[in-house]
Design a protein around this motif. Structure first.
Motif, PDB file in Angstrom:
ATOM      1  N   PRO A 154       0.789  -1.116  -0.113  1.00  0.00           N
ATOM      2  CA  PRO A 154      -0.178  -0.084   0.158  1.00  0.00           C
ATOM      3  C   PRO A 154       0.918   1.246   0.013  1.00  0.00           C
ATOM      4  CG  PRO A 154      -0.124  -1.254   2.138  1.00  0.00           C
ATOM      5  CD  PRO A 154       0.632  -1.874   1.194  1.00  0.00           C
ATOM      6  N   LEU A 155       2.147   1.183   0.652  1.00  0.00           N
ATOM      7  CA  LEU A 155       2.818   2.370   0.713  1.00  0.00           C
ATOM      8  C   LEU A 155       3.915   2.649  -0.485  1.00  0.00           C
ATOM      9  CD1 LEU A 155       3.444   2.984   4.348  1.00  0.00           C
ATOM     10  CD2 LEU A 155       1.698   3.914   2.752  1.00  0.00           C
ATOM     11  N   LEU A 156       4.039   1.341  -1.276  1.00  0.00           N
ATOM     12  CA  LEU A 156       5.086   1.419  -2.187  1.00  0.00           C
ATOM     13  C   LEU A 156       4.836   1.237  -3.735  1.00  0.00           C
ATOM     14  CD1 LEU A 156       8.189   1.563  -1.965  1.00  0.00           C
ATOM     15  CD2 LEU A 156       8.301  -0.940  -2.061  1.00  0.00           C
ATOM     16  N   ASN A 157       3.162   1.300  -3.581  1.00  0.00           N
ATOM     17  CA  ASN A 157       2.684   0.852  -5.035  1.00  0.00           C
ATOM     18  C   ASN A 157       3.117   1.584  -6.315  1.00  0.00           C
ATOM     19  OD1 ASN A 157       0.029   0.648  -7.154  1.00  0.00           O
ATOM     20  ND2 ASN A 157       0.530  -1.481  -6.001  1.00  0.00           N
ATOM     21  N   LEU A 190       6.566   0.763  -7.393  1.00  0.00           N
ATOM     22  CA  LEU A 190       6.464  -0.222  -8.206  1.00  0.00           C
ATOM     23  C   LEU A 190       6.283  -0.118  -9.434  1.00  0.00           C
ATOM     24  CD1 LEU A 190       5.236  -2.720  -5.376  1.00  0.00           C
ATOM     25  CD2 LEU A 190       7.567  -2.451  -6.207  1.00  0.00           C
ATOM     26  N   SER A 191       4.963   0.712  -9.602  1.00  0.00           N
ATOM     27  CA  SER A 191       4.118   0.947 -10.953  1.00  0.00           C
ATOM     28  C   SER A 191       4.914   1.845 -11.796  1.00  0.00           C
ATOM     29  CB  SER A 191       2.832   1.155 -10.946  1.00  0.00           C
ATOM     30  OG  SER A 191       2.689   2.285 -10.111  1.00  0.00           O
ATOM     31  N   VAL A 247      12.388  -2.605 -15.464  1.00  0.00           N
ATOM     32  CA  VAL A 247      12.254  -4.033 -15.843  1.00  0.00           C
ATOM     33  C   VAL A 247      11.814  -3.877 -17.473  1.00  0.00           C
ATOM     34  CG1 VAL A 247      10.324  -5.851 -15.897  1.00  0.00           C
ATOM     35  CG2 VAL A 247      11.106  -4.836 -13.783  1.00  0.00           C
ATOM     36  N   ASP A 248      11.321  -2.810 -18.071  1.00  0.00           N
ATOM     37  CA  ASP A 248      10.942  -2.700 -19.402  1.00  0.00           C
ATOM     38  C   ASP A 248      12.214  -2.342 -19.965  1.00  0.00           C
ATOM     39  OD1 ASP A 248       8.129  -2.915 -19.062  1.00  0.00           O
ATOM     40  OD2 ASP A 248       7.670  -0.723 -19.050  1.00  0.00           O
ATOM     41  N   ASP A 249      13.216  -1.461 -19.383  1.00  0.00           N
ATOM     42  CA  ASP A 249      14.492  -1.300 -19.923  1.00  0.00           C
ATOM     43  C   ASP A 249      15.309  -2.364 -20.131  1.00  0.00           C
ATOM     44  OD1 ASP A 249      13.706   1.288 -20.377  1.00  0.00           O
ATOM     45  OD2 ASP A 249      14.803   1.970 -18.538  1.00  0.00           O
TER      46      ASP A 249
END
Length: 210
Positions: A122-125, A128-129, A136-138
């Protein structure tokens, strides 16, 4: 003493104090979570007053987020080391080794991060997004280039990264179970090397082209 030297000394002292607070917070958060932790307890472990702690971190939530983001930086450092000019096999072997080293050296950090994920982050979403997804995409683009160059079998990079995360962090998150079964931990050099050798063999056998 010049003003510049005085400022530098104060900056170093403040950085050291922040690290002391965050280290104490990690120890307690990893045992009791956000809601089971009090700032009084963190301040006591850090050997500072609660007022002084609140000067650096204005709330328990702010301290918790700072600790989690610090953990995320720690865990992602090996992934950030992926470079396009590396050979895929060398890069993946290096990644496994570095992630196991992080699991060995910072087990509390891994356990706290795992706890946060289990609670829905809840405090890191947002982190992460955004920043994590971008990284991760890179790196997935680099993995696709390795596939195109014939260095890896055709796979979905995202799932490769999930597998690498799961296998390496398992040795921190389930360290008690591993020690009970094997009688060893990653702090045992022989067991660490055995773990690395087996993981890289198992993973790479499924990745290298026929």
């Amino acid at each position: 003493m010049s003003n510049a030297n005085t400022t530098t000394r104060r900056t170093r002292a403040a950085t050291k104090k922040r690290r002391t607070i965050m280290s104490a917070a990690l120890e307690i958060f990893s045992q009791f979570g956000l809601h089971g932790t009090s700032l009084d307890r963190v301040a006591e472990l850090a050997d500072i007053s609660k007022t002084n702690l609140l000067y650096y971190f204005p709330s328990k939530e702010a301290l918790y987020i700072a600790v989690l983001e610090d953990i995320l930086d720690l865990w992602l450092a090996p992934l950030k080391a992926f470079e396009a000019d590396q050979h895929a096999k060398v890069a993946i072997e290096q990644y496994i080794y570095l992630k196991l080293a992080v699991s060995r050296d910072y087990p509390q950090a891994s356990k706290l991060f795992c706890l946060e994920m289990l609670q829905g982050a809840p405090l890191l979403n947002q982190t992460l997004s955004s920043s994590l997804k971008q990284l991760v995409d890179d790196k997935s683009a680099i993995i696709r280039d390795w596939i195109a160059a014939g260095q890896l079998a055709p796979i979905e990079p995202m799932h490769l990264l999930f597998i690498l995360w799961a296998t390496t962090q398992h040795y921190a998150d389930f360290g008690v179970q591993i020690a009970a079964i094997s009688g060893c931990t990653l702090n045992d050099p022989h067991f660490f090397q055995q773990t690395f050798d087996n993981l890289q063999r198992i993973i790479l056998q499924g990745l290298l082209p026929d």
